[in-house]
Write a protein that holds these residues in place. Structure first.
Motif, mmCIF file in Angstrom:
data_model
loop_
_atom_site.group_PDB
_atom_site.id
_atom_site.type_symbol
_atom_site.label_atom_id
_atom_site.label_comp_id
_atom_site.label_asym_id
_atom_site.label_seq_id
_atom_site.Cartn_x
_atom_site.Cartn_y
_atom_site.Cartn_z
ATOM 1 N N ASP A 75 50.675 40.430 44.864
ATOM 2 C CA ASP A 75 51.372 40.119 46.297
ATOM 3 C C ASP A 75 49.506 40.305 46.778
ATOM 4 N N GLN A 76 49.308 39.770 47.723
ATOM 5 C CA GLN A 76 47.395 40.241 48.545
ATOM 6 C C GLN A 76 47.126 41.502 48.809
ATOM 7 N N GLU A 77 47.939 42.972 49.016
ATOM 8 C CA GLU A 77 47.484 43.681 49.343
ATOM 9 C C GLU A 77 47.197 44.674 48.089
ATOM 10 N N SER A 78 47.557 44.140 47.275
ATOM 11 C CA SER A 78 47.609 44.795 45.669
ATOM 12 C C SER A 78 45.607 44.311 45.462
ATOM 13 N N ILE A 79 45.649 43.056 45.631
ATOM 14 C CA ILE A 79 44.276 42.630 45.447
ATOM 15 C C ILE A 79 43.461 43.376 46.478
ATOM 16 N N ASP A 80 43.317 43.606 47.747
ATOM 17 C CA ASP A 80 42.823 44.255 48.521
ATOM 18 C C ASP A 80 42.375 45.763 48.323
ATOM 19 N N LEU A 81 43.581 45.960 47.843
ATOM 20 C CA LEU A 81 43.628 48.301 47.253
ATOM 21 C C LEU A 81 42.557 48.063 45.932
ATOM 22 N N ASN A 82 42.779 47.097 45.735
ATOM 23 C CA ASN A 82 42.223 47.479 44.289
ATOM 24 C C ASN A 82 41.043 46.628 43.121
ATOM 25 N N ALA A 83 41.128 45.601 44.126
ATOM 26 C CA ALA A 83 39.538 44.361 43.811
ATOM 27 C C ALA A 83 38.637 45.325 43.335
ATOM 28 N N HIS A 84 37.934 46.309 44.326
ATOM 29 C CA HIS A 84 37.026 46.774 44.331
ATOM 30 C C HIS A 84 36.329 47.702 43.246
ATOM 31 N N GLU A 85 37.544 47.411 42.401
ATOM 32 C CA GLU A 85 37.324 48.501 41.140
ATOM 33 C C GLU A 85 37.275 47.747 39.889
ATOM 34 N N LEU A 86 36.938 45.765 40.416
ATOM 35 C CA LEU A 86 36.661 45.175 38.941
ATOM 36 C C LEU A 86 35.561 45.184 38.264
ATOM 37 N N ARG A 87 34.630 44.945 37.378
ATOM 38 C CA ARG A 87 33.724 45.246 36.949
ATOM 39 C C ARG A 87 33.154 43.610 37.553
ATOM 40 N N ALA A 88 31.798 43.554 37.501
ATOM 41 C CA ALA A 88 31.317 42.291 37.443
ATOM 42 C C ALA A 88 32.164 41.401 36.429
ATOM 43 N N GLY A 89 32.194 39.985 37.229
ATOM 44 C CA GLY A 89 33.055 39.314 36.174
ATOM 45 C C GLY A 89 34.773 39.342 35.654
ATOM 46 N N GLY A 90 35.027 40.910 36.328
ATOM 47 C CA GLY A 90 36.225 40.939 36.013
ATOM 48 C C GLY A 90 37.491 40.133 36.470
ATOM 49 N N VAL A 91 38.240 40.129 35.802
ATOM 50 C CA VAL A 91 39.723 38.689 36.381
ATOM 51 C C VAL A 91 41.067 39.432 36.986
ATOM 52 N N ILE A 92 41.232 38.504 38.133
ATOM 53 C CA ILE A 92 42.586 38.617 38.740
ATOM 54 C C ILE A 92 43.996 37.702 38.190
ATOM 55 N N VAL A 93 45.013 37.539 37.919
ATOM 56 C CA VAL A 93 45.494 37.156 37.494
ATOM 57 C C VAL A 93 46.963 37.270 39.130
ATOM 58 N N ALA A 94 46.780 36.312 39.719
ATOM 59 C CA ALA A 94 47.502 36.490 40.805
ATOM 60 C C ALA A 94 48.719 35.009 40.907
ATOM 61 N N ASP A 95 50.002 35.704 41.506
ATOM 62 C CA ASP A 95 51.052 35.669 41.857
ATOM 63 C C ASP A 95 50.410 34.316 42.763
ATOM 64 N N ALA A 96 50.423 32.506 42.633
ATOM 65 C CA ALA A 96 50.043 31.572 43.307
ATOM 66 C C ALA A 96 51.075 31.443 44.686
ATOM 67 N N LYS A 97 52.347 32.301 44.373
ATOM 68 C CA LYS A 97 53.297 31.816 45.502
ATOM 69 C C LYS A 97 52.704 32.759 47.533
ATOM 70 N N PHE A 98 51.785 33.445 46.863
ATOM 71 C CA PHE A 98 51.114 33.804 48.441
ATOM 72 C C PHE A 98 49.630 33.622 48.243
ATOM 73 N N GLU A 104 36.278 39.590 50.360
ATOM 74 C CA GLU A 104 34.246 39.153 51.199
ATOM 75 C C GLU A 104 33.122 39.671 49.553
ATOM 76 N N GLY A 105 32.446 38.842 49.384
ATOM 77 C CA GLY A 105 31.853 39.606 48.651
ATOM 78 C C GLY A 105 32.018 39.901 47.330
ATOM 79 N N ASN A 106 33.238 39.850 46.570
ATOM 80 C CA ASN A 106 33.364 40.068 45.045
ATOM 81 C C ASN A 106 33.765 39.272 44.740
ATOM 82 N N ASN A 107 33.439 38.731 42.896
ATOM 83 C CA ASN A 107 33.060 37.861 42.590
ATOM 84 C C ASN A 107 34.077 37.377 41.330
ATOM 85 N N ALA A 108 35.007 38.964 41.499
ATOM 86 C CA ALA A 108 36.211 38.588 40.249
ATOM 87 C C ALA A 108 36.847 36.638 40.068
ATOM 88 N N ARG A 109 36.900 36.331 38.711
ATOM 89 C CA ARG A 109 37.701 34.668 38.323
ATOM 90 C C ARG A 109 38.961 35.620 38.622
#
Length: 577
Positions: A75-98, A104-109
């Motif tokens: 869900d989007q909440e998981s991105i909002d709460l945890n994306a700040h931990e990702l190192r530069a170039g980190g990866v997010i695999v997210a459910d396209a459903k949401f 803003e400012g996050n450069n994850a793939r």
């Protein structure tokens, strides 16, 4: 190629986050990687954000990482709460459903994968955890056959058709993300593991296994987070050995049942957390007065009251050391690893019978529930010591009683099993003479109190203080307990690169306090930092009380419900240096 990375999955509680983590980490364990996990979960059955983080390495690790390489988001909440931990170039695999969006400012793939849609096409949205797992596994370039084996082990009991569908879900997730990403991501390719098989368990399972190996055949307990897994483990393991687990109506019943069973000669334990320990206090005094062996596990969590039942804290130290009314000898030991949980539990049963006292095994939520790699346990280290338990007694003369509380030089009296011929004696919670008969005689009181309180003179467990102290004179000595050891060691590596000489000790015997051992390391340090997950510096207070040198001591405290990160320890020590 890299030697380690961190993977996290987040979503709503009840969405399959836990099972996804379990299968993903099991497969990695099969490949021989070292793993260290941390669970962030809500104190409810369903709903509320939860996430599981796994650190994967080719070498031993004992701490969660500061950053993150891959985030799987339901869900989007998981991105909002945890994306700040990702190192530069980190990866997010997210459910396209949401329709996932990066902060803003996050450069994850970001790789939107129709996780739920694929699962529903295969028959049920419940399989979305397998789609997500397959997608993130594929990005690492790891062999799918190993993952599929873990899936088979997880779902095999449900039949071949269910296994086949879940394997297909894994493949569909993998195929989709590989097409999206153009193949495995080069920066996430792990070096090969050593292939050596390792145990992979939580601390509570280590305690349960140690209890079995240590001869425990009865557990009486009431469920409570984060202790319940000990009871759940022993429910499966004790019956085939002739033992059992009794779920009592509350913690008072649990501890008194344990006292009664130990008095009858059966090695018995109970386990709880802070609120349950509070209910046990009167009974702990009974065990001390009747000199009955007793083993209690206290898995610390956030307090007071219900507090933060699913979060990390180390705030019960004072309760364990001082909580009992009156004055009795007791032992409090603090495992610092999964291996410690196993060996210390065996030793706790030995100590309880050797000294005829309550022994409290003090863990914290991160050690209790954090799943970690564990080297093969050395079964030849197991030894059973039942102390002064006497089974063959001379016949007593008429009206003569056995001196169950006989005054002895070491303060420990001979102990018998009730019903043994020649062992007749009184047992009472009031003050008593050598045969157990109640006595308010002042001279007898002095003798009995002194007898009980001298039992633990000079008592030290194995590795009462575990040290990594390469410097004869250190700029900083860092002192910790419980699950903090690995985090401290990682921070020290950074401090040493900055030119600071650091030593580290983990205090594993909390009471009686190992004064001389701790003092020997403090004497050679310019500054002492005591690290603990509580607000009132309880461990530091013990150090000051028994060792002194308060002018050297600074406390680093964290009590927001989360364990320390290596960067936090590094920063705090750097500021104090």
């Amino acid at each position: 190629m890299i030697s380690q990375l961190s993977w996290k999955i987040g979503g709503q509680q009840g969405e399959g986050v836990e099972s996804t983590d379990r299968i993903f980490s099991t497969a990695l364990n099969r490949l021989g990687y070292y793993l260290y996990g941390y669970r962030h979960f809500s104190s409810r059955i369903k709903g509320g954000h939860t996430n599981n983080k796994i650190r994967i390495s080719t070498h031993p690790i004992r701490a969660i990482s500061d950053d993150l390489d891959i985030l799987v988001a339901f869900d989007q909440e998981s991105i909002d709460l945890n994306a700040h931990e990702l190192r530069a170039g980190g990866v997010i695999v997210a459910d396209a459903k949401f329709n996932p969006v990066l902060p803003e400012g996050n450069n994850a793939r970001l790789f939107p994968v129709p996780i739920t849609t694929i699962a529903e096409e295969l028959g049920t949205s419940l399989m979305k955890n397998m789609v997500a797992s397959g997608a993130s596994w594929a990005l690492l370039g790891l062999p799918l056959d190993v993952f599929n084996k873990a899936v088979e082990e997880e779902f095999g009991r449900k039949g071949a058709a269910i296994v086949e569908k879940n394997v297909e879900a894994v493949k569909r997730g993998a195929d989709f993300v590989l097409e999206l990403a153009g193949g495995p991501i080069e920066e996430l390719q792990l070096d090969a593991a050593d292939g050596k098989q390792k145990l992979f368990m939580i601390g509570n399972e280590g305690i349960g296994l140690g209890a079995v190996a240590g001869g425990c055949r009865l557990m009486s307990a009431y469920p409570i987070t984060p202790a319940s897994e000990i009871m759940e483990y022993l429910i499966k393991k004790l019956p085939p050995l002739g033992g059992t687990v009794v779920q009592t109506e509350d913690e008072i019943a649990a501890v008194t049942m344990a006292i009664g069973a130990n008095y009858a000669g059966v090695r018995t334990m109970t386990a709880s957390a802070g609120p349950g320990l509070a209910l046990m206090m009167e009974a702990i005094g009974l065990a001390g007065m009747t000199e009955t062996p007793l083993v209690i596990v206290n898995t610390q969590r956030g307090g007071p009251s219900t507090g933060l039942p699913t979060k990390q804290e180390q705030s019960d130290l004072n309760a364990m050391v001082y909580g009992t009314h009156g004055e009795i000898p007791k032992i409090v030991i603090a495992p610092a690893s999964i291996e410690d949980c196993f060996y210390d539990t065996i030793e706790a049963f030995n100590l309880a019978e050797q000294y005829q006292v309550p022994v409290i095994i003090m863990t914290d939520l991160q050690l209790s529930l954090g799943k970690q790699s564990c080297e093969a346990l050395e079964l030849d280290k197991i030894a059973i010591n039942r102390g002064k338990l006497v089974r063959e007694l001379p016949e007593l003369e008429t009206h003569q009683l056995f001196k169950r509380y006989e005054l002895t030089e070491d303060g420990v009296s001979p102990r018998v099993i009730p019903g043994d011929k020649g062992g007749l004696h009184h047992v009472t919670g009031v003050e008593h003479d050598e045969t157990g008969r109640p006595s308010e005689n002042s001279l007898n009181r002095l003798k009995m109190m002194d007898k009980r309180l001298t039992k633990l003179n000079g008592m030290l467990i194995r590795d009462a203080v575990r040290a990594d102290a390469p410097h004869a004179a250190a700029d900083i000595l860092i002192i910790g307990m419980g699950s903090t050891g690995g985090t401290i060691d990682e921070a020290r590596t950074r401090l040493e690169k900055d030119g600071l000489k650091t030593n580290h000790i983990t205090i594993r015997q909390i009471h009686p306090f190992p004064t001389d051992l701790v003092k020997s390391y403090m004497d050679s340090a310019k500054k002492v930092v005591v690290l603990e997950n509580n607000a009132t510096a309880q461990l530091a207070s013990q150090v000051k009380l028994y060792v002194g040198q308060a002018e050297k001591i600074s406390s680093v405290l964290k009590y927001d419900g989360n364990p320390f990160l290596p960067s936090e320890v590094y920063k705090a020590c750097k500021e104090l240096s």
